[in-house]
Design an enzyme around this catalytic site. Sequence first.
Site, PDB file in Angstrom:
ATOM      1  N   GLN A  85       0.757  -1.083  -0.036  1.00  0.00           N
ATOM      2  CA  GLN A  85      -0.221  -0.064  -0.020  1.00  0.00           C
ATOM      3  C   GLN A  85       1.058   1.391   0.140  1.00  0.00           C
ATOM      4  O   GLN A  85       1.980   1.422   0.472  1.00  0.00           O
ATOM      5  CB  GLN A  85      -0.847  -0.111   1.222  1.00  0.00           C
ATOM      6  CG  GLN A  85      -2.061  -1.224   1.056  1.00  0.00           C
ATOM      7  CD  GLN A  85      -3.245  -0.915   0.116  1.00  0.00           C
ATOM      8  OE1 GLN A  85      -3.445   0.199  -0.156  1.00  0.00           O
ATOM      9  NE2 GLN A  85      -3.302  -2.053  -0.490  1.00  0.00           N
ATOM     10  N   LYS A 100       0.397   7.925   6.034  1.00  0.00           N
ATOM     11  CA  LYS A 100      -0.428   7.231   5.194  1.00  0.00           C
ATOM     12  C   LYS A 100      -1.555   8.283   4.754  1.00  0.00           C
ATOM     13  O   LYS A 100      -2.350   9.037   5.808  1.00  0.00           O
ATOM     14  CB  LYS A 100      -1.180   5.879   6.040  1.00  0.00           C
ATOM     15  CG  LYS A 100      -0.107   4.961   6.172  1.00  0.00           C
ATOM     16  CD  LYS A 100      -0.707   3.700   6.718  1.00  0.00           C
ATOM     17  CE  LYS A 100       0.110   2.637   6.932  1.00  0.00           C
ATOM     18  NZ  LYS A 100      -0.422   1.366   7.080  1.00  0.00           N
ATOM     19  N   ASP A 104      -5.610   1.333   1.811  1.00  0.00           N
ATOM     20  CA  ASP A 104      -5.404   1.644   3.409  1.00  0.00           C
ATOM     21  C   ASP A 104      -6.404   2.647   3.801  1.00  0.00           C
ATOM     22  O   ASP A 104      -6.249   3.725   2.819  1.00  0.00           O
ATOM     23  CB  ASP A 104      -3.904   1.701   3.751  1.00  0.00           C
ATOM     24  CG  ASP A 104      -3.103   0.574   3.872  1.00  0.00           C
ATOM     25  OD1 ASP A 104      -3.658  -0.569   3.825  1.00  0.00           O
ATOM     26  OD2 ASP A 104      -1.873   0.594   4.111  1.00  0.00           O
ATOM     27  N   THR A 157       2.421   7.409  12.008  1.00  0.00           N
ATOM     28  CA  THR A 157       2.824   6.309  12.857  1.00  0.00           C
ATOM     29  C   THR A 157       4.037   6.489  13.260  1.00  0.00           C
ATOM     30  O   THR A 157       5.098   6.382  12.414  1.00  0.00           O
ATOM     31  CB  THR A 157       2.544   4.958  12.269  1.00  0.00           C
ATOM     32  OG1 THR A 157       0.980   4.895  11.872  1.00  0.00           O
ATOM     33  CG2 THR A 157       2.687   3.779  13.227  1.00  0.00           C
ATOM     34  N   TRP A 193       7.718   5.388  14.218  1.00  0.00           N
ATOM     35  CA  TRP A 193       8.703   4.434  14.019  1.00  0.00           C
ATOM     36  C   TRP A 193       8.986   3.831  15.690  1.00  0.00           C
ATOM     37  O   TRP A 193       9.530   4.540  16.175  1.00  0.00           O
ATOM     38  CB  TRP A 193       9.790   4.947  13.162  1.00  0.00           C
ATOM     39  CG  TRP A 193      10.470   3.880  12.429  1.00  0.00           C
ATOM     40  CD1 TRP A 193      11.528   3.322  12.997  1.00  0.00           C
ATOM     41  CD2 TRP A 193      10.308   3.214  11.273  1.00  0.00           C
ATOM     42  NE1 TRP A 193      12.010   2.347  12.268  1.00  0.00           N
ATOM     43  CE2 TRP A 193      11.174   2.223  11.142  1.00  0.00           C
ATOM     44  CE3 TRP A 193       9.329   3.536  10.383  1.00  0.00           C
ATOM     45  CZ2 TRP A 193      11.527   1.415   9.786  1.00  0.00           C
ATOM     46  CZ3 TRP A 193       9.397   2.786   9.209  1.00  0.00           C
ATOM     47  CH2 TRP A 193      10.248   1.785   8.761  1.00  0.00           C
ATOM     48  N   ASP A 250      -6.902  -8.886   7.470  1.00  0.00           N
ATOM     49  CA  ASP A 250      -5.564  -8.791   6.691  1.00  0.00           C
ATOM     50  C   ASP A 250      -4.452  -8.915   7.481  1.00  0.00           C
ATOM     51  O   ASP A 250      -3.595  -8.537   6.972  1.00  0.00           O
ATOM     52  CB  ASP A 250      -5.839  -7.376   5.669  1.00  0.00           C
ATOM     53  CG  ASP A 250      -4.715  -7.460   4.641  1.00  0.00           C
ATOM     54  OD1 ASP A 250      -4.794  -8.334   3.860  1.00  0.00           O
ATOM     55  OD2 ASP A 250      -4.097  -6.285   4.359  1.00  0.00           O
ATOM     56  N   GLU A 299       4.418  -8.920  13.600  1.00  0.00           N
ATOM     57  CA  GLU A 299       5.801  -8.715  14.098  1.00  0.00           C
ATOM     58  C   GLU A 299       5.972  -8.989  15.513  1.00  0.00           C
ATOM     59  O   GLU A 299       4.948  -8.578  16.234  1.00  0.00           O
ATOM     60  CB  GLU A 299       6.233  -7.272  13.555  1.00  0.00           C
ATOM     61  CG  GLU A 299       6.371  -7.116  12.263  1.00  0.00           C
ATOM     62  CD  GLU A 299       5.411  -6.979  11.286  1.00  0.00           C
ATOM     63  OE1 GLU A 299       5.530  -7.029  10.229  1.00  0.00           O
ATOM     64  OE2 GLU A 299       4.227  -6.792  11.763  1.00  0.00           O
ATOM     65  N   ASP A 337       0.332  -2.004  11.342  1.00  0.00           N
ATOM     66  CA  ASP A 337      -0.517  -2.124  10.066  1.00  0.00           C
ATOM     67  C   ASP A 337      -2.089  -2.214  10.032  1.00  0.00           C
ATOM     68  O   ASP A 337      -2.388  -3.315   9.797  1.00  0.00           O
ATOM     69  CB  ASP A 337       0.272  -2.788   9.054  1.00  0.00           C
ATOM     70  CG  ASP A 337       1.809  -2.033   8.626  1.00  0.00           C
ATOM     71  OD1 ASP A 337       1.649  -0.964   8.779  1.00  0.00           O
ATOM     72  OD2 ASP A 337       2.284  -2.999   8.232  1.00  0.00           O
TER      73      ASP A 337
END
Length: 409
Positions: free
Chosen positions: A107, A123, A142, A222, A224, A289, A294, A309
């Site tokens: 995306q 995003k 997204d 978002t 990191w 989805d 992680e 995500d």
Amino acid sequence: MKLKQRVVLLAILLVIFIFTKVFLIDNLDTSAANREDQRAFQRMMGSLQVELEPRLEHTLQSPWEIAAQWVVPREVYPEDTPELGAVMHAMTTKKIIKADVGYKGTQLKALLILEGGQKVVFKPKRYARDYVVEGEPYAGYDRHNAEVAAFHLDRILGFRRAPLVVGRFVNLRTEIKPVATEQLLGTFMTVGNNTCFYGKCYYCRETEPACADGDVMEGSVTLWLPDVWPLQKHRHPWGRTYREGKLARWEYDESYCDAVKKTSPYDSGPRLLDIIDTAIFDYLIGNADRHHYESFQDDEGASMLILLDNAKSFGNPALDERSILAPLYQCCIIRVSTWNRLNYLKNGVLRSALKTAMSHDPISPVLSDPHLDALDQRLLSILATVKQCTDQFGPDVVLVEDRMTLSHL
């Protein structure tokens, strides 16, 4: 009374005494744990609104340093976060010093570096709030607002496993293009009077750009995660095949969970319960989805499943995709703390809490009313699913105590 009868009677009384003592201790422990769950819920409800303001008191640290210190193996941020508003204010206001194409994925996204060196993922807005995404539950672009809503739901559920997300408006002409890499800049175009870009990703197409309103684009950022916490990617055991006519094993094998329980890291530790927490989280937001997930590297199954995500969520409020709950209804186990929290949120509390939590976000209103209403309806379905499990197997089997002491030292 004969000696033998006295011995038997004493033995019976001793057994009764031992069982009574164990029962009382267990009940006391359970009651104390439940009381702590209730207190934690009340604390969360008391700090729902996050006012975005720049002040950081009693510290000389930057907001990025504070957020980095929050991360531990079982939490992205702690329960008590008086600095949360300042960190999120920095995320939505700090100057963008570099812009690049996003990391690998399907995306469109952009990787931004903010003043002070903090990386965030941007995003862009692709849909209006009331747009309904038809088709498969994982269909469509997204949704930037879904990332914002999912973060606040993570707070409300008490998981604290989602990276910080906040809405942000960016001026593509003045804030992004002057600091963009050649690779990102090469994807910019003008459509009518609007500045647009299509980025680099598996599904990114020049024919399907994301467009600003003029030069100003709404989106989400978002935070990191710190580089000292490298991530390890895992295939989700309840992932879909994404192939028409081809089912994954869990979709036809009702005993699938028994097989999962025999494989690492689901055969011990907290990971399987994390999978079930995540299924509940994903069902509430309508996210079908999560084919991979992680955790932190070299954790041997002990660290959390990180809720990254979440943008394929809140697409269709009328669609309740029950298959998302497969880990719950196939394994029939759930954390007691999660079960308690879900019960505290019924009778309209969840809808109200999420609306309140998102009220100060720069892109508020984050969700349309039908999506908020859908949350309460889906919560009832989750509670009914757990009840079916307890009716079949008993609460002692289904409700699992798994509380971990979390250190922020």
